[in-house]
Every structure is written in C-alpha cells, then in structure tokens.
Design a protein around this motif. Sequence first.
Motif, PDB file in Angstrom:
ATOM      1  N   MET A  63       0.831  -1.200   0.000  1.00 35.91           N
ATOM      2  CA  MET A  63       0.000   0.000   0.000  1.00 35.91           C
ATOM      3  C   MET A  63       0.870   1.257   0.000  1.00 35.91           C
ATOM      4  O   MET A  63       0.575   2.211  -0.731  1.00 35.91           O
ATOM      5  N   GLU A  64       1.928   1.236   0.784  1.00 35.62           N
ATOM      6  CA  GLU A  64       2.806   2.400   0.849  1.00 35.62           C
ATOM      7  C   GLU A  64       3.499   2.631  -0.497  1.00 35.62           C
ATOM      8  O   GLU A  64       3.685   3.773  -0.931  1.00 35.62           O
ATOM      9  N   LYS A  65       3.861   1.551  -1.155  1.00 32.26           N
ATOM     10  CA  LYS A  65       4.505   1.655  -2.466  1.00 32.26           C
ATOM     11  C   LYS A  65       3.571   2.326  -3.461  1.00 32.26           C
ATOM     12  O   LYS A  65       3.993   3.182  -4.252  1.00 32.26           O
ATOM     13  N   TRP A  66       2.286   1.994  -3.414  1.00 36.27           N
ATOM     14  CA  TRP A  66       1.328   2.588  -4.349  1.00 36.27           C
ATOM     15  C   TRP A  66       1.108   4.068  -4.063  1.00 36.27           C
ATOM     16  O   TRP A  66       0.886   4.864  -4.979  1.00 36.27           O
ATOM     17  N   VAL A  70       3.407   6.128  -2.924  1.00 34.39           N
ATOM     18  CA  VAL A  70       4.585   6.808  -3.464  1.00 34.39           C
ATOM     19  C   VAL A  70       4.464   6.938  -4.980  1.00 34.39           C
ATOM     20  O   VAL A  70       4.705   8.008  -5.553  1.00 34.39           O
ATOM     21  N   ILE A  71       4.084   5.864  -5.645  1.00 32.68           N
ATOM     22  CA  ILE A  71       3.922   5.898  -7.100  1.00 32.68           C
ATOM     23  C   ILE A  71       2.833   6.888  -7.496  1.00 32.68           C
ATOM     24  O   ILE A  71       2.998   7.674  -8.438  1.00 32.68           O
ATOM     25  N   LEU A  72       1.724   6.884  -6.784  1.00 30.38           N
ATOM     26  CA  LEU A  72       0.637   7.815  -7.071  1.00 30.38           C
ATOM     27  C   LEU A  72       1.078   9.265  -6.841  1.00 30.38           C
ATOM     28  O   LEU A  72       0.734  10.155  -7.632  1.00 30.38           O
ATOM     29  N   CYS A  77       4.089  14.771 -11.494  1.00 28.96           N
ATOM     30  CA  CYS A  77       4.410  14.879 -12.922  1.00 28.96           C
ATOM     31  C   CYS A  77       3.225  15.442 -13.700  1.00 28.96           C
ATOM     32  O   CYS A  77       3.396  16.273 -14.598  1.00 28.96           O
ATOM     33  N   ALA A  78       2.023  15.013 -13.368  1.00 29.72           N
ATOM     34  CA  ALA A  78       0.835  15.504 -14.064  1.00 29.72           C
ATOM     35  C   ALA A  78       0.644  16.999 -13.813  1.00 29.72           C
ATOM     36  O   ALA A  78       0.354  17.758 -14.745  1.00 29.72           O
ATOM     37  N   VAL A  79       0.833  17.435 -12.583  1.00 33.63           N
ATOM     38  CA  VAL A  79       0.659  18.855 -12.254  1.00 33.63           C
ATOM     39  C   VAL A  79       1.709  19.696 -12.975  1.00 33.63           C
ATOM     40  O   VAL A  79       1.400  20.735 -13.558  1.00 33.63           O
ATOM     41  N   LEU A  80       2.956  19.250 -12.954  1.00 34.85           N
ATOM     42  CA  LEU A  80       4.005  20.014 -13.620  1.00 34.85           C
ATOM     43  C   LEU A  80       3.801  20.040 -15.126  1.00 34.85           C
ATOM     44  O   LEU A  80       4.064  21.059 -15.778  1.00 34.85           O
ATOM     45  N   PHE A  81       3.317  18.953 -15.694  1.00 36.44           N
ATOM     46  CA  PHE A  81       3.045  18.925 -17.127  1.00 36.44           C
ATOM     47  C   PHE A  81       1.933  19.898 -17.484  1.00 36.44           C
ATOM     48  O   PHE A  81       2.032  20.650 -18.455  1.00 36.44           O
TER      49      PHE A  81
END
Length: 53
Positions: free
Chosen positions: A1-4, A6-8, A14-18
């Motif tokens: 769950m913690e890994k997801w 971090v990935i999210l 990245c989406a916000v900066l794009f």
Amino acid sequence: MEKWLVILGIWAMCAVLFIRGATGGSGKRTAADGRARPASRASAGDVRAAAND
C-alpha cells in the motif's frame, strides 16, 4: 500500500508540472502583447536622418 502511495504521488506531481508547463505559455503571450513594439531598423534610421537634418 505504501509503495502505491509513493507511485501515485510521483505520478500526480508529474501531471501537475506537465499541466502547468503546457498552460504557462498563454499567460506570457498576453503580457507581451500589452507592451509597445520596438521600431524596426529602417524606421529608426529615418528618425536619425531627420534629426540630423
């Protein structure tokens, strides 16, 4: 769950900066339109010639 989480989080950053990068140019263009345009070299030469006469 913690890994997801971090990935999210990385994906969201990245989406916000794009999105900010894709829409940032339109604001800069409208700011440039409000300024006076510089004279061309040909018209600047005419002004210098008229001032010298």
